[in-house]
Design a protein around this motif. Structure first.
Motif, short mmCIF file in Angstrom:
data_model
loop_
_atom_site.label_atom_id
_atom_site.label_comp_id
_atom_site.label_asym_id
_atom_site.label_seq_id
_atom_site.Cartn_x
_atom_site.Cartn_y
_atom_site.Cartn_z
N LYS A 282 0.86 -1.18 0.00
CA LYS A 282 0.00 0.00 0.00
C LYS A 282 0.90 1.23 0.00
N PRO A 283 1.40 1.63 -1.18
CA PRO A 283 2.43 2.68 -1.27
C PRO A 283 2.02 4.07 -0.78
N SER A 284 0.75 4.28 -0.46
CA SER A 284 0.35 5.58 0.09
C SER A 284 0.53 5.63 1.61
N ILE A 285 0.99 4.53 2.18
CA ILE A 285 1.15 4.43 3.63
C ILE A 285 2.63 4.23 3.96
N PHE A 286 3.09 4.86 5.05
CA PHE A 286 4.46 4.61 5.49
C PHE A 286 4.53 4.42 6.99
N LEU A 287 5.55 3.67 7.40
CA LEU A 287 5.90 3.53 8.80
C LEU A 287 7.00 4.53 9.09
N TYR A 288 6.85 5.25 10.18
CA TYR A 288 7.86 6.21 10.62
C TYR A 288 8.37 5.72 11.97
N LEU A 289 9.67 5.50 12.07
CA LEU A 289 10.28 5.01 13.30
C LEU A 289 11.40 5.94 13.72
N ALA A 290 11.30 6.45 14.95
CA ALA A 290 12.37 7.27 15.52
C ALA A 290 13.18 6.39 16.47
N LEU A 291 14.49 6.45 16.30
CA LEU A 291 15.40 5.62 17.09
C LEU A 291 16.41 6.48 17.84
N ASN A 292 16.78 6.04 19.02
CA ASN A 292 17.85 6.66 19.79
C ASN A 292 19.17 6.19 19.18
N LYS A 293 19.91 7.09 18.60
CA LYS A 293 21.12 6.75 17.86
C LYS A 293 22.15 5.94 18.66
N PRO A 294 22.46 6.33 19.91
CA PRO A 294 23.48 5.57 20.65
C PRO A 294 23.10 4.11 20.97
N THR A 295 21.80 3.82 21.06
CA THR A 295 21.40 2.46 21.44
C THR A 295 20.82 1.65 20.29
N ALA A 296 20.63 2.26 19.15
CA ALA A 296 20.02 1.57 18.01
C ALA A 296 21.06 0.87 17.15
N ASN A 297 20.63 -0.20 16.52
CA ASN A 297 21.39 -0.87 15.48
C ASN A 297 20.61 -0.61 14.19
N LEU A 298 21.08 0.34 13.39
CA LEU A 298 20.33 0.79 12.23
C LEU A 298 20.07 -0.33 11.23
N ALA A 299 21.07 -1.14 10.95
CA ALA A 299 20.89 -2.24 9.99
C ALA A 299 19.81 -3.21 10.47
N LEU A 300 19.86 -3.57 11.73
CA LEU A 300 18.87 -4.49 12.29
C LEU A 300 17.49 -3.83 12.32
N ALA A 301 17.43 -2.55 12.63
CA ALA A 301 16.15 -1.84 12.65
C ALA A 301 15.50 -1.85 11.27
N ARG A 302 16.29 -1.65 10.23
CA ARG A 302 15.75 -1.67 8.86
C ARG A 302 15.18 -3.04 8.53
N ILE A 303 15.90 -4.10 8.91
CA ILE A 303 15.44 -5.47 8.65
C ILE A 303 14.14 -5.74 9.41
N MET A 304 14.13 -5.39 10.68
CA MET A 304 12.95 -5.65 11.50
C MET A 304 11.74 -4.84 11.04
N LEU A 305 11.94 -3.60 10.64
CA LEU A 305 10.84 -2.79 10.14
C LEU A 305 10.29 -3.36 8.84
N SER A 306 11.16 -3.90 8.01
CA SER A 306 10.73 -4.56 6.78
C SER A 306 9.86 -5.78 7.09
N GLU A 307 10.26 -6.56 8.09
CA GLU A 307 9.48 -7.74 8.48
C GLU A 307 8.12 -7.33 9.05
N ILE A 308 8.09 -6.27 9.83
CA ILE A 308 6.83 -5.78 10.39
C ILE A 308 5.92 -5.29 9.27
N GLU A 309 6.50 -4.59 8.31
CA GLU A 309 5.73 -4.08 7.17
C GLU A 309 5.01 -5.20 6.44
#
Length: 121
Positions: free
Chosen positions: A89-116
């Motif tokens: 549904k390309p008119s919809i997006f997930l927006y995720l704010a992460l705390n930079k010092p504690t986040a793993n950006l690569a893993l967050a991208r993978i997990m958000l993709s799975e949730i999507e």
């Protein structure tokens, strides 16, 4: 709606998650949120990121790009803001704010993709 709530709660389990929103960028309406606080107003952030997505879509159209956005990253001093367009549904997006010092950006991208992939309307 229960699936959306569960999906947003799952996104809050991503390391470093500060808040998440599901947003319709054509209308600018927030379909659901989880997390956030006085320093992170998710409704305001969702509205602002709607403009970011619209601008990128407009540029892609003007360039004649026949492609889809997977995600966009905005890097701040202390936060990552990740915008993931739903492929179903390309008119919809997930927006995720992460705390930079504690986040793993690569893993967050993978997990958000799975949730999507699991979000149902």
């Amino acid at each position: 709606m229960n699936n959306i709530k569960q999906s947003l709660e799952a996104a809050m389990n991503i390391d470093g998650a500060l808040g998440v929103a599901l947003v319709d960028y054509t209308s600018g309406m927030t379909l659901g949120t989880a997390g956030g606080n006085s320093a992170l107003n998710l409704e305001l952030a969702a509205a602002g990121n709607t403009e970011v997505v619209r601008a990128k879509m407009k540029v892609m159209s003007r360039l004649g790009l026949k492609d889809q956005i997977e995600d966009m990253l905005i890097t701040l001093g202390t936060q990552y803001h990740l915008i993931r367009i739903l492929q179903k549904k390309p008119s919809i997006f997930l927006y995720l704010a992460l705390n930079k010092p504690t986040a793993n950006l690569a893993l967050a991208r993978i997990m958000l993709s799975e949730i999507e992939e699991k979000i149902e309307f």
